[in-house]
Design a protein around this motif. Structure first.
Motif, PDB file in Angstrom:
ATOM      1  N   ALA A 111     -73.609-117.395 -65.240  1.00 24.65           N
ATOM      2  CA  ALA A 111     -73.608-116.129 -65.019  1.00 24.65           C
ATOM      3  C   ALA A 111     -74.675-115.606 -63.717  1.00 24.65           C
ATOM      4  CB  ALA A 111     -74.003-114.513 -65.758  1.00 24.65           C
ATOM      5  N   GLY A 112     -75.633-116.101 -64.359  1.00 24.40           N
ATOM      6  CA  GLY A 112     -77.116-115.954 -63.350  1.00 24.40           C
ATOM      7  C   GLY A 112     -78.507-114.528 -63.482  1.00 24.40           C
ATOM      8  N   VAL A 113     -78.209-114.397 -64.230  1.00 24.43           N
ATOM      9  CA  VAL A 113     -78.885-112.968 -64.822  1.00 24.43           C
ATOM     10  C   VAL A 113     -80.381-113.514 -65.820  1.00 24.43           C
ATOM     11  CG1 VAL A 113     -77.136-111.296 -64.499  1.00 24.43           C
ATOM     12  CG2 VAL A 113     -76.580-112.557 -66.451  1.00 24.43           C
ATOM     13  N   GLU A 114     -80.420-112.934 -66.930  1.00 23.20           N
ATOM     14  CA  GLU A 114     -82.271-113.047 -66.628  1.00 23.20           C
ATOM     15  C   GLU A 114     -81.571-113.127 -68.225  1.00 23.20           C
ATOM     16  OE1 GLU A 114     -86.085-109.955 -68.208  1.00 23.20           O
ATOM     17  OE2 GLU A 114     -84.474-109.388 -67.276  1.00 23.20           O
ATOM     18  N   TYR A 115     -81.428-112.809 -69.001  1.00 25.43           N
ATOM     19  CA  TYR A 115     -80.672-113.328 -70.353  1.00 25.43           C
ATOM     20  C   TYR A 115     -79.183-113.725 -70.624  1.00 25.43           C
ATOM     21  CZ  TYR A 115     -85.066-110.289 -71.543  1.00 25.43           C
ATOM     22  OH  TYR A 115     -85.722-109.766 -71.946  1.00 25.43           O
ATOM     23  N   PRO A 116     -78.716-115.303 -71.126  1.00 22.22           N
ATOM     24  CA  PRO A 116     -77.424-115.408 -70.927  1.00 22.22           C
ATOM     25  C   PRO A 116     -76.632-114.740 -72.239  1.00 22.22           C
ATOM     26  CG  PRO A 116     -78.858-116.980 -72.003  1.00 22.22           C
ATOM     27  CD  PRO A 116     -79.958-116.009 -70.925  1.00 22.22           C
ATOM     28  N   PHE A 117     -77.490-114.140 -73.451  1.00 21.46           N
ATOM     29  CA  PHE A 117     -77.102-113.461 -74.435  1.00 21.46           C
ATOM     30  C   PHE A 117     -78.201-112.855 -75.373  1.00 21.46           C
ATOM     31  CE2 PHE A 117     -76.598-114.467 -79.098  1.00 21.46           C
ATOM     32  CZ  PHE A 117     -76.209-113.273 -79.670  1.00 21.46           C
ATOM     33  N   VAL A 118     -78.335-111.473 -75.282  1.00 18.29           N
ATOM     34  CA  VAL A 118     -79.114-110.834 -76.327  1.00 18.29           C
ATOM     35  C   VAL A 118     -78.541-110.599 -77.941  1.00 18.29           C
ATOM     36  CG1 VAL A 118     -80.431-109.560 -74.691  1.00 18.29           C
ATOM     37  CG2 VAL A 118     -78.357-108.666 -74.473  1.00 18.29           C
ATOM     38  N   ILE A 119     -79.477-110.694 -79.104  1.00 16.41           N
ATOM     39  CA  ILE A 119     -79.563-110.585 -80.070  1.00 16.41           C
ATOM     40  C   ILE A 119     -80.736-109.756 -80.666  1.00 16.41           C
ATOM     41  CG2 ILE A 119     -79.904-112.670 -80.765  1.00 16.41           C
ATOM     42  CD1 ILE A 119     -77.865-111.832 -83.180  1.00 16.41           C
ATOM     43  N   GLN A 120     -80.388-108.812 -81.287  1.00 15.76           N
ATOM     44  CA  GLN A 120     -81.874-107.803 -81.584  1.00 15.76           C
ATOM     45  C   GLN A 120     -82.053-109.058 -82.695  1.00 15.76           C
ATOM     46  OE1 GLN A 120     -79.153-104.550 -82.848  1.00 15.76           O
ATOM     47  NE2 GLN A 120     -80.347-104.615 -84.829  1.00 15.76           N
ATOM     48  N   VAL A 121     -83.471-108.636 -82.741  1.00 14.84           N
ATOM     49  CA  VAL A 121     -84.345-109.784 -84.042  1.00 14.84           C
ATOM     50  C   VAL A 121     -85.351-108.922 -85.001  1.00 14.84           C
ATOM     51  CG1 VAL A 121     -85.517-111.853 -84.040  1.00 14.84           C
ATOM     52  CG2 VAL A 121     -83.152-111.955 -82.831  1.00 14.84           C
ATOM     53  N   GLY A 122     -85.954-108.866 -83.849  1.00 12.84           N
ATOM     54  CA  GLY A 122     -87.671-107.751 -83.813  1.00 12.84           C
ATOM     55  C   GLY A 122     -88.473-108.928 -84.967  1.00 12.84           C
ATOM     56  N   GLU A 123     -89.907-108.272 -84.988  1.00  7.66           N
ATOM     57  CA  GLU A 123     -90.589-108.316 -85.635  1.00  7.66           C
ATOM     58  C   GLU A 123     -90.600-109.258 -87.248  1.00  7.66           C
ATOM     59  OE1 GLU A 123     -93.306-110.209 -84.160  1.00  7.66           O
ATOM     60  OE2 GLU A 123     -93.091-109.022 -82.279  1.00  7.66           O
ATOM     61  N   GLU A 124     -89.493-108.127 -87.715  1.00  7.28           N
ATOM     62  CA  GLU A 124     -89.572-108.017 -88.892  1.00  7.28           C
ATOM     63  C   GLU A 124     -87.967-108.340 -89.013  1.00  7.28           C
ATOM     64  OE1 GLU A 124     -91.383-106.892 -92.239  1.00  7.28           O
ATOM     65  OE2 GLU A 124     -92.953-106.538 -89.953  1.00  7.28           O
TER      66      GLU A 124
END
Length: 295
Positions: free
Chosen positions: A63-76
């Motif tokens: 798709a040529g954008v910054e992230y291929p996929f995003v999922i929340q993880v966070g420090e914890e």
């Protein structure tokens, strides 16, 4: 709380919603809504969600954008959100009885759990998973067109209003289907109720009616637990997508032992994504949970 007698009405609700309120063979609530995670897709960037995680990442990269996929993880860590990928390796968190209720036997250890831990380490090293991605970062990235895919629930839809989106089942990261937890909302009867028969009738025949389940859906935008109401809600393609993603999902464990799992689960995943040894770190978590459970 007191048990609820659903009677013949039980078959009118989704199987998972009834299982969520089942403990030691008895039902303790009348469900009215089910919520779960699914892949929310930017249909202007990609035209489908593949069946496997790696294929989804490849399509996301194209798709040529910054992230291929995003999922929340966070420090914890966020084991609730990560669970659909874990379930494709380990299945349920605890062993299940024939009626879908949970035993106290932990089911996320062994070779399957170690394989999931190694997957976490691999995807962390690749930058696909990152503890720097919080809920807000993930939502903003998707909303701003910087990722074609996000793993999320119906509570996110308001943030994406006006976008051309679709909702798809979750691709498998491991050898089994990737399925989410089912969060089920419902009504209960107090054990101190002075008229439990009337309360049971109110929950089963009023809250459990098609009219009320339709109305609760219009207010909360959560898929109804009653099959007839869910089928109507699924005329909305987005709700149909969440419904499809829920198939085979595991009810959120309703047993006290689940508290010990939450204590260690998220931090362990975050440590592995951050670079810690996957097998040793995961097995330490299993030992810590079992010690907490007295097993």
């Amino acid at each position: 709380i007191s048990p609820v007698e659903l009677g013949d009405k039980a078959g009118e609700f989704s199987e998972g919603s009834v299982a969520a309120f089942t403990f030691d063979g008895q039902v303790y609530g009348v469900p009215y809504a089910v919520e779960n995670l699914a892949i929310i897709r930017n249909a202007d960037l990609v035209d489908s969600t593949p069946a496997t995680f790696d294929e989804m990442i490849e399509m996301g990269k194209e798709a040529g954008v910054e992230y291929p996929f995003v999922i929340q993880v966070g420090e914890e860590g966020d084991p609730y959100t990560m669970y659909p990928f874990q379930s494709s390796f380990t299945g349920p968190v605890f062993e299940q009885n024939d009626d879908g209720s949970y035993t106290s036997d932990l089911a996320i250890g062994g070779a399957e759990g170690e394989a999931f831990a190694e997957w976490l380490k691999e995807k962390g090293a690749e930058g696909v998973l990152s503890t720097a991605i919080s809920y807000d970062v993930a939502v903003d990235a998707f909303k701003n067109g910087n990722s074609p895919y996000i793993l999320g629930g119906p509570w996110m839809l308001a943030d994406f209003e006006g976008m051309n989106i679709a909702v798809d089942p979750i691709p498998a990261a491991g050898p089994m289907d990737g399925v989410p937890f089912l969060g089920v909302q419902g009504g209960f009867i107090s054990a101190k109720s002075e008229n439990s028969l009337l309360a049971n009738d109110f929950l089963v025949n009023y809250v459990g009616s098609e009219e009320i389940q339709d109305e609760l859906y219009s207010i909360g935008n959560r898929l109804p637990a009653l099959n007839a109401s869910a089928d109507k809600a699924a005329s909305d393609p987005l709700m149909a997508g969440f419904q499809a993603a829920s198939e085979g999902g595991f009810p959120m464990p309703n047993i006290p032992e689940m508290g010990a799992v939450w204590t260690f689960w998220g931090k362990t995943e975050a440590q592995i994504i951050g670079g810690d040894d996957p097998v040793n770190t995961w097995n330490k978590m299993i030992s810590d949970i079992q010690a907490e459970l007295g097993q």
